[in-house]
Scaffold this motif. Structure first.
Motif, PDB file in Angstrom:
ATOM      1  N   UNK A  75       6.570  19.135  -5.806  1.00 22.04           N
ATOM      2  CA  UNK A  75       7.220  17.913  -5.425  1.00 22.04           C
ATOM      3  C   UNK A  75       6.402  17.147  -5.066  1.00 22.04           C
ATOM      4  N   UNK A  76       6.651  15.339  -5.452  1.00 25.79           N
ATOM      5  CA  UNK A  76       5.853  14.506  -6.003  1.00 25.79           C
ATOM      6  C   UNK A  76       7.443  12.999  -5.935  1.00 25.79           C
ATOM      7  N   UNK A  77       6.678  12.617  -4.758  1.00 25.25           N
ATOM      8  CA  UNK A  77       7.452  11.143  -3.445  1.00 25.25           C
ATOM      9  C   UNK A  77       6.311  10.242  -3.791  1.00 25.25           C
ATOM     10  N   UNK A  78       6.950   8.305  -3.685  1.00 28.98           N
ATOM     11  CA  UNK A  78       6.391   7.765  -3.373  1.00 28.98           C
ATOM     12  C   UNK A  78       6.485   7.547  -1.791  1.00 28.98           C
ATOM     13  N   UNK A  99       0.586  -0.971  -0.185  1.00 32.74           N
ATOM     14  CA  UNK A  99       0.173  -0.079   0.397  1.00 32.74           C
ATOM     15  C   UNK A  99       1.062   1.151  -0.404  1.00 32.74           C
ATOM     16  N   UNK A 100       1.121   1.864  -1.104  1.00 31.34           N
ATOM     17  CA  UNK A 100       1.930   3.178  -1.318  1.00 31.34           C
ATOM     18  C   UNK A 100       1.279   4.314  -1.156  1.00 31.34           C
ATOM     19  N   UNK A 101       1.917   5.207  -1.231  1.00 27.56           N
ATOM     20  CA  UNK A 101       1.234   7.127  -1.353  1.00 27.56           C
ATOM     21  C   UNK A 101       2.565   7.193  -2.820  1.00 27.56           C
ATOM     22  N   UNK A 102       1.113   8.219  -3.482  1.00 25.43           N
ATOM     23  CA  UNK A 102       1.479   9.416  -3.730  1.00 25.43           C
ATOM     24  C   UNK A 102       1.756  10.763  -3.569  1.00 25.43           C
ATOM     25  N   UNK A 103       2.551  11.812  -2.676  1.00 28.53           N
ATOM     26  CA  UNK A 103       2.818  12.220  -2.104  1.00 28.53           C
ATOM     27  C   UNK A 103       3.067  13.723  -3.078  1.00 28.53           C
ATOM     28  N   UNK A 104       1.979  14.990  -3.185  1.00 26.24           N
ATOM     29  CA  UNK A 104       2.691  15.578  -3.827  1.00 26.24           C
ATOM     30  C   UNK A 104       2.366  16.965  -3.138  1.00 26.24           C
ATOM     31  N   UNK A 105       2.877  17.831  -3.331  1.00 23.84           N
ATOM     32  CA  UNK A 105       2.895  19.634  -3.370  1.00 23.84           C
ATOM     33  C   UNK A 105       3.490  20.362  -4.263  1.00 23.84           C
ATOM     34  N   UNK A 108       8.359  -4.499  -1.327  1.00 24.61           N
ATOM     35  CA  UNK A 108       8.089  -2.902  -1.351  1.00 24.61           C
ATOM     36  C   UNK A 108       9.200  -1.576  -1.760  1.00 24.61           C
ATOM     37  N   UNK A 109      10.958  -2.123  -1.664  1.00 22.49           N
ATOM     38  CA  UNK A 109      11.558  -1.305  -2.411  1.00 22.49           C
ATOM     39  C   UNK A 109      11.248  -1.376  -3.827  1.00 22.49           C
ATOM     40  N   UNK A 110      11.333  -2.748  -3.828  1.00 24.62           N
ATOM     41  CA  UNK A 110      11.709  -2.833  -5.897  1.00 24.62           C
ATOM     42  C   UNK A 110      10.311  -2.237  -6.493  1.00 24.62           C
ATOM     43  N   UNK A 111       9.145  -2.889  -6.043  1.00 20.79           N
ATOM     44  CA  UNK A 111       8.216  -2.848  -7.021  1.00 20.79           C
ATOM     45  C   UNK A 111       7.310  -1.336  -5.872  1.00 20.79           C
ATOM     46  N   UNK A 112       7.730  -0.754  -4.927  1.00 20.05           N
ATOM     47  CA  UNK A 112       7.546   1.172  -5.136  1.00 20.05           C
ATOM     48  C   UNK A 112       8.299   2.266  -6.471  1.00 20.05           C
ATOM     49  N   UNK A 113       9.279   1.516  -7.101  1.00 26.61           N
ATOM     50  CA  UNK A 113      10.022   2.197  -7.707  1.00 26.61           C
ATOM     51  C   UNK A 113       9.279   2.215  -9.172  1.00 26.61           C
ATOM     52  N   UNK A 114       8.465   1.129  -9.407  1.00 23.60           N
ATOM     53  CA  UNK A 114       7.914   1.021 -10.595  1.00 23.60           C
ATOM     54  C   UNK A 114       6.743   1.645 -10.946  1.00 23.60           C
ATOM     55  N   UNK A 115       6.056   1.690  -9.287  1.00 25.31           N
ATOM     56  CA  UNK A 115       5.067   2.785  -9.365  1.00 25.31           C
ATOM     57  C   UNK A 115       4.919   4.274  -9.349  1.00 25.31           C
TER      58      UNK A 115
END
Ligand SMILES: CC(C)(COP(=O)(O)OP(=O)(O)OC[C@H]1O[C@@H](n2cnc3c(N)ncnc32)[C@H](O)[C@@H]1OP(=O)(O)O)[C@@H](O)C(=O)NCCC(=O)NCCS
Ligand SMILES: CC(=O)OP(=O)(O)O
Length: 329
Positions: A161-164, A152-158, A182-189
């Motif tokens: 600026x944009x982060x996972x 369960x990941x979040x895209x954080x945006x302001x 989790x690290x490798x899959x989040x890079x794909x996201x």
């Protein structure tokens, strides 16, 4: 271009069907009305049509193009189709009697529509807690081949600026292997959202500055992730300041390709991840899009119970993006 303008362009006219099991909630009704009106989604609302129509008319929401299904009142043939398919899917795990009970829960009904290709994705969780929202998907839709666990990941945006942030929603205390996945899959996201990933596995220690089993877990997970994806810039264990602030990164982790420039933040456990995203959202003023569930065969999205109508609208758009990404594989 603003993130959601570009996402809307990608899904416009694709006519993807999204089922919303919490059809009696006014945030869901409002979002579904806008999604249908904007030509982005064909919504199915589950719930009592009288109640839904009454709420919609009180608020002036147009329900044109929206299908409303009341599972409690569905034709016998429809109930039987879902029940037979669920009995087959849960063979050896649930009895037909248990399955009949499960289908009284709209999250199971909605998940079955996705499983049976009557919907392309599901959005729920504005009313239900995460476990109740995602459990049917874990049991029925299941993870993609080669994927052990959903994340369960979040895209954080302001502004620009944009982060996972991950994992903030599902895995309570992942082991080293889990954290690496989790690290490798989040890079794909990240790539799906036009972020060029630099992945930091976070801790309260940077490169051995503190000693404890929990620090060793993150350091070992970093090595595993680097082995799994040698082409990706991945580093750890890093404290948040070392991961994010260039001068601190240079001081605490000299020579790191990630320190000071990370944009994908992997938290050591769900306590850290869930707390961190809510602090960034509520104190830091970031928009928090998620939790985006990665790793399922078909997309199901959980909402925070704190979500508003706009959050529902945006998560539905992200769910369609995930569905299109699955098709292109
Ligand atoms: C996700 C969660 C609900 C699953 O827990 P659970 O329902 O107790 O899980 P169970 O161990 O009973 O497993 C149920 C099914 O899901 C599967 N499963 C559980 N966790 C999984 C994961 N991370 N990835 C993939 N499948 C998973 C199991 O294999 C099992 O499948 P089966 O019934 O076909 O054998 C649980 O990990 C959880 O509560 N996480 C925290 C959620 C939360 O509160 N987040 C904070 C707010 S966002
Ligand atoms: C993602 C999350 O924390 O969900 P909730 O706020 O519903 O617990």
């Amino acid at each position: 271009m603003e993130l959601f303008d570009s996402l809307k362009q990608k899904i416009s006219g694709k006519n993807k069907v999204i089922v919303f099991p919490e059809g009696n909630d006014i945030r869901i009704i409002g979002a579904a009305s806008r999604l249908s009106h904007d030509g982005l989604v064909k919504p199915i609302l589950l719930g009592d049509p009288d109640e839904i129509n009454k709420l919609a008319s009180e608020k002036g929401f147009d329900l044109t193009g929206i299908k409303i299904t009341n599972p409690a009142d569905a034709p016998e043939a429809e109930k039987k189709e879902l029940q037979d398919a669920l009995v087959e899917r849960r063979k050896g795990k649930n009895t037909p009697e248990q399955v009949a009970e499960m289908l009284k829960d709209p999250n199971y009904w909605g998940t079955m529509l996705v499983y049976l290709d009557q919907a392309d994705g599901m959005v729920s969780g504005a009313v239900h807690a995460t476990g109740d929202t995602v459990r049917p998907a874990l049991q029925i839709i299941k993870t993609k081949p080669g994927t052990k666990r959903i994340i369960g990941a979040f895209i954080m945006q302001k502004d620009e600026e944009r982060y996972v942030f991950a994992d903030c929603g599902i895995n309570i205390n992942p082991d080293e292997e889990g954290l690496a996945e989790i690290a490798v899959e989040s890079a794909k996201l990240a790539k799906l959202f036009d972020i060029d990933p630099k992945i930091a596995l976070l801790s309260f220690s940077t490169k051995g500055s503190a000693k404890d089993d929990v620090v060793t877990k993150v350091a070992n997970a970093t090595k595993l992730a680097q082995e799994k994806a040698p082409d990706l810039p991945i580093d750890g264990e890093l404290q948040f300041d070392a991961a994010f602030v260039p001068e601190v990164g240079e001081r605490k982790a000299p020579g790191s390709k990630v320190a000071g420039h990370a944009n994908v933040f992997i938290f050591p456990n769900l306590e850290a991840g869930n707390i961190a995203y809510k602090i960034a959202q509520r104190l830091g003023g970031f928009e928090a899009y998620g939790p985006i569930l990665q790793g399922l065969n078909k997309p199901v999205s959980d909402l925070s119970r704190g979500a508003n109508e706009q959050d529902v609208y945006q998560i539905a758009i992200i769910t369609v993006i995930q569905s299109l990404a699955n098709e292109s594989k």
